[in-house]
Design a protein around this motif. Structure first.
Motif, PDB file in Angstrom:
ATOM      1  N   VAL A  90       0.846  -1.195   0.000  1.00 31.80           N
ATOM      2  CA  VAL A  90       0.000   0.000   0.000  1.00 31.80           C
ATOM      3  C   VAL A  90       0.878   1.241   0.000  1.00 31.80           C
ATOM      4  O   VAL A  90       1.843   1.325   0.769  1.00 31.80           O
ATOM      5  CB  VAL A  90      -0.937   0.014   1.226  1.00 31.80           C
ATOM      6  CG1 VAL A  90      -1.791   1.274   1.236  1.00 31.80           C
ATOM      7  CG2 VAL A  90      -1.821  -1.228   1.244  1.00 31.80           C
ATOM      8  N   SER A  91       0.551   2.196  -0.880  1.00 32.55           N
ATOM      9  CA  SER A  91       1.268   3.463  -0.929  1.00 32.55           C
ATOM     10  C   SER A  91       0.258   4.598  -0.981  1.00 32.55           C
ATOM     11  O   SER A  91      -0.956   4.367  -0.995  1.00 32.55           O
ATOM     12  CB  SER A  91       2.170   3.512  -2.169  1.00 32.55           C
ATOM     13  OG  SER A  91       1.388   3.541  -3.349  1.00 32.55           O
ATOM     14  N   ASP A  92       0.737   5.841  -1.031  1.00 32.17           N
ATOM     15  CA  ASP A  92      -0.174   6.982  -1.099  1.00 32.17           C
ATOM     16  C   ASP A  92      -0.998   6.971  -2.381  1.00 32.17           C
ATOM     17  O   ASP A  92      -2.109   7.509  -2.414  1.00 32.17           O
ATOM     18  CB  ASP A  92       0.611   8.297  -1.008  1.00 32.17           C
ATOM     19  CG  ASP A  92       1.207   8.514   0.367  1.00 32.17           C
ATOM     20  OD1 ASP A  92       0.720   7.881   1.326  1.00 32.17           O
ATOM     21  OD2 ASP A  92       2.170   9.305   0.475  1.00 32.17           O
ATOM     22  N   GLY A  93      -0.476   6.372  -3.423  1.00 28.13           N
ATOM     23  CA  GLY A  93      -1.158   6.427  -4.711  1.00 28.13           C
ATOM     24  C   GLY A  93      -1.877   5.167  -5.124  1.00 28.13           C
ATOM     25  O   GLY A  93      -2.431   5.103  -6.235  1.00 28.13           O
ATOM     26  N   GLY A  94      -1.901   4.163  -4.265  1.00 27.97           N
ATOM     27  CA  GLY A  94      -2.596   2.938  -4.651  1.00 27.97           C
ATOM     28  C   GLY A  94      -2.212   1.752  -3.800  1.00 27.97           C
ATOM     29  O   GLY A  94      -1.577   1.878  -2.752  1.00 27.97           O
ATOM     30  N   ALA A  95      -2.599   0.580  -4.258  1.00 26.97           N
ATOM     31  CA  ALA A  95      -2.321  -0.644  -3.522  1.00 26.97           C
ATOM     32  C   ALA A  95      -2.262  -1.811  -4.500  1.00 26.97           C
ATOM     33  O   ALA A  95      -2.968  -1.837  -5.509  1.00 26.97           O
ATOM     34  CB  ALA A  95      -3.399  -0.903  -2.470  1.00 26.97           C
ATOM     35  N   GLY A 151     -15.913   8.421  -5.871  1.00 26.92           N
ATOM     36  CA  GLY A 151     -15.068   8.678  -7.024  1.00 26.92           C
ATOM     37  C   GLY A 151     -14.772   7.398  -7.774  1.00 26.92           C
ATOM     38  O   GLY A 151     -15.589   6.477  -7.817  1.00 26.92           O
ATOM     39  N   THR A 152     -13.592   7.328  -8.347  1.00 24.98           N
ATOM     40  CA  THR A 152     -13.182   6.140  -9.089  1.00 24.98           C
ATOM     41  C   THR A 152     -11.747   5.779  -8.732  1.00 24.98           C
ATOM     42  O   THR A 152     -10.984   6.613  -8.227  1.00 24.98           O
ATOM     43  CB  THR A 152     -13.266   6.356 -10.619  1.00 24.98           C
ATOM     44  OG1 THR A 152     -12.352   7.386 -10.989  1.00 24.98           O
ATOM     45  CG2 THR A 152     -14.680   6.720 -11.043  1.00 24.98           C
ATOM     46  N   VAL A 153     -11.416   4.535  -8.988  1.00 23.56           N
ATOM     47  CA  VAL A 153     -10.028   4.085  -8.940  1.00 23.56           C
ATOM     48  C   VAL A 153      -9.760   3.316 -10.230  1.00 23.56           C
ATOM     49  O   VAL A 153     -10.688   2.858 -10.903  1.00 23.56           O
ATOM     50  CB  VAL A 153      -9.729   3.186  -7.720  1.00 23.56           C
ATOM     51  CG1 VAL A 153      -9.912   3.949  -6.422  1.00 23.56           C
ATOM     52  CG2 VAL A 153     -10.579   1.921  -7.735  1.00 23.56           C
ATOM     53  N   THR A 154      -8.508   3.193 -10.540  1.00 26.70           N
ATOM     54  CA  THR A 154      -8.118   2.398 -11.696  1.00 26.70           C
ATOM     55  C   THR A 154      -7.767   0.993 -11.229  1.00 26.70           C
ATOM     56  O   THR A 154      -6.937   0.830 -10.329  1.00 26.70           O
ATOM     57  CB  THR A 154      -6.912   3.027 -12.416  1.00 26.70           C
ATOM     58  OG1 THR A 154      -7.288   4.327 -12.876  1.00 26.70           O
ATOM     59  CG2 THR A 154      -6.479   2.186 -13.602  1.00 26.70           C
ATOM     60  N   VAL A 155      -8.429   0.008 -11.805  1.00 27.48           N
ATOM     61  CA  VAL A 155      -8.178  -1.390 -11.458  1.00 27.48           C
ATOM     62  C   VAL A 155      -7.563  -2.063 -12.668  1.00 27.48           C
ATOM     63  O   VAL A 155      -8.215  -2.205 -13.719  1.00 27.48           O
ATOM     64  CB  VAL A 155      -9.473  -2.124 -11.056  1.00 27.48           C
ATOM     65  CG1 VAL A 155      -9.169  -3.566 -10.682  1.00 27.48           C
ATOM     66  CG2 VAL A 155     -10.165  -1.404  -9.916  1.00 27.48           C
ATOM     67  N   ASP A 156      -6.294  -2.406 -12.533  1.00 23.40           N
ATOM     68  CA  ASP A 156      -5.582  -3.054 -13.638  1.00 23.40           C
ATOM     69  C   ASP A 156      -5.776  -2.284 -14.948  1.00 23.40           C
ATOM     70  O   ASP A 156      -6.033  -2.861 -16.010  1.00 23.40           O
ATOM     71  CB  ASP A 156      -6.025  -4.509 -13.782  1.00 23.40           C
ATOM     72  CG  ASP A 156      -5.647  -5.351 -12.565  1.00 23.40           C
ATOM     73  OD1 ASP A 156      -4.682  -4.971 -11.875  1.00 23.40           O
ATOM     74  OD2 ASP A 156      -6.306  -6.364 -12.326  1.00 23.40           O
ATOM     75  N   LEU A 211      -4.650  -1.443  -7.672  1.00 23.83           N
ATOM     76  CA  LEU A 211      -5.542  -0.290  -7.559  1.00 23.83           C
ATOM     77  C   LEU A 211      -4.707   0.981  -7.581  1.00 23.83           C
ATOM     78  O   LEU A 211      -3.703   1.067  -6.871  1.00 23.83           O
ATOM     79  CB  LEU A 211      -6.336  -0.349  -6.241  1.00 23.83           C
ATOM     80  CG  LEU A 211      -7.078  -1.638  -5.907  1.00 23.83           C
ATOM     81  CD1 LEU A 211      -7.652  -1.558  -4.501  1.00 23.83           C
ATOM     82  CD2 LEU A 211      -8.169  -1.910  -6.913  1.00 23.83           C
ATOM     83  N   VAL A 212      -5.143   1.945  -8.392  1.00 19.36           N
ATOM     84  CA  VAL A 212      -4.427   3.230  -8.467  1.00 19.36           C
ATOM     85  C   VAL A 212      -5.436   4.340  -8.323  1.00 19.36           C
ATOM     86  O   VAL A 212      -6.528   4.293  -8.908  1.00 19.36           O
ATOM     87  CB  VAL A 212      -3.669   3.363  -9.805  1.00 19.36           C
ATOM     88  CG1 VAL A 212      -2.975   4.716  -9.882  1.00 19.36           C
ATOM     89  CG2 VAL A 212      -2.660   2.241  -9.968  1.00 19.36           C
ATOM     90  N   TRP A 213      -5.095   5.355  -7.518  1.00 20.17           N
ATOM     91  CA  TRP A 213      -5.983   6.530  -7.390  1.00 20.17           C
ATOM     92  C   TRP A 213      -5.159   7.795  -7.387  1.00 20.17           C
ATOM     93  O   TRP A 213      -3.933   7.760  -7.337  1.00 20.17           O
ATOM     94  CB  TRP A 213      -6.827   6.448  -6.128  1.00 20.17           C
ATOM     95  CG  TRP A 213      -6.084   6.150  -4.870  1.00 20.17           C
ATOM     96  CD1 TRP A 213      -5.371   7.012  -4.089  1.00 20.17           C
ATOM     97  CD2 TRP A 213      -5.983   4.856  -4.245  1.00 20.17           C
ATOM     98  NE1 TRP A 213      -4.824   6.350  -3.004  1.00 20.17           N
ATOM     99  CE2 TRP A 213      -5.196   5.035  -3.065  1.00 20.17           C
ATOM    100  CE3 TRP A 213      -6.472   3.584  -4.538  1.00 20.17           C
ATOM    101  CZ2 TRP A 213      -4.891   3.970  -2.232  1.00 20.17           C
ATOM    102  CZ3 TRP A 213      -6.188   2.548  -3.698  1.00 20.17           C
ATOM    103  CH2 TRP A 213      -5.401   2.739  -2.561  1.00 20.17           C
TER     104      TRP A 213
END
Length: 252
Positions: free
Chosen positions: A161-166, A194-199, A250-252
């Motif tokens: 896990v990081s500030d920008g995703g997991a 909101g949204t996140v980017t999954v793969d 996951l990226v946000w």
């Protein structure tokens, strides 16, 4: 109370109940007998989601790919509960949950059982009945038990896990098709609505399945507290193209 969990389907659990009824007057409750066959990790996960809601009891768990081999039988005392089953790791994650990491393990000695393929009936059911009637606090006094610090220690993998995703992996897929990951739900708190980017694909993050149209993918946090990939009135595993053990980014 004695609870029963297995991957046996039917009718094998009935034989276990017969043994218990013959040897104890314990109330018997079924947890599940349709765990994926021989899948120790999946059974271990679902036990962490069910057994903590029970009052102190004896829990007999038989998901046992090594039945008939030299693997040990064990009893684990955890938070007023006793867990009875094979020493293959299936009992350990829920023992941590029940006892807040502090639990005690005992090997369980048994003679050659009538069957080398059905220790649920011939080893674990009678052991559960004996532990129930003796009492969880009396495990040290039973001739069958020996304290041990050596047991198969199953642990679920940690996500990154990081500030920008997991980045994590799918631990289990439930009967609805929800792909339950090892990513803690807390990481999504700022992303709801909101949204996140999954793969690589943008997916809405919502608190309820019905917050999106039927057939629409979403990312949410399930009752287990983990991030899951889902579809409103559909199967998340199919829609996201993931299965147990596969990586999810996951990226946000």
């Amino acid at each position: 109370m004695i609870t029963l969990s297995s991957d046996f389907g039917s009718p094998y659990p009935a034989a276990m109940k017969g043994v218990i009824c013959r040897e104890s007057d314990a109330r018997i409750e079924d947890i599940a007998h349709d765990f994926p066959r021989q899948n120790v990790r999946t059974a271990a996960f679902w036990l962490t989601q069910t057994l903590p809601y029970f009052p102190p009891a004896v829990h007999c768990v038989v998901v046992d790919p090594g039945v008939g081999t030299d693997r040990d039988a064990i009893v684990v005392r955890a938070g007023g509960h006793a867990l009875v089953g094979p020493d293959n790791g299936v009992l350990i994650p829920v023992a941590r949950e029940l006892a807040d990491e502090e639990f005690e393990a005992f090997t369980w000695a048994y003679d050659d059982p009538p069957s080398t393929t059905f220790h649920g009936r011939d080893v674990f059911a009678p052991a559960a009945a004996r532990v129930h009637d003796a009492g969880v606090d009396a495990l040290e006094t039973l001739e069958e038990t020996t304290p041990t610090n050596e047991y198969v220690d199953l642990q679920f993998p940690d996500p990154a896990v990081s500030d920008g995703g997991a980045t994590g992996e799918v631990l289990v897929v439930d009967d609805f098709g929800n792909a339950i990951t090892n990513v803690p739900g807390a990481v999504l708190e700022a992303q709801f609505g909101g949204t996140v980017t999954v793969d690589g694909a943008s997916v809405p993050v919502r608190r309820a399945y019905a917050a999106v149209e039927a057939g629409t993918r979403l990312v949410t946090v399930g009752s287990h507290g983990n991030v899951e990939l889902a579809v409103n009135r559909g199967r998340g595993d199919d829609a996201f193209g993931v299965g147990v053990g596969e990586s999810v980014e996951l990226v946000w």
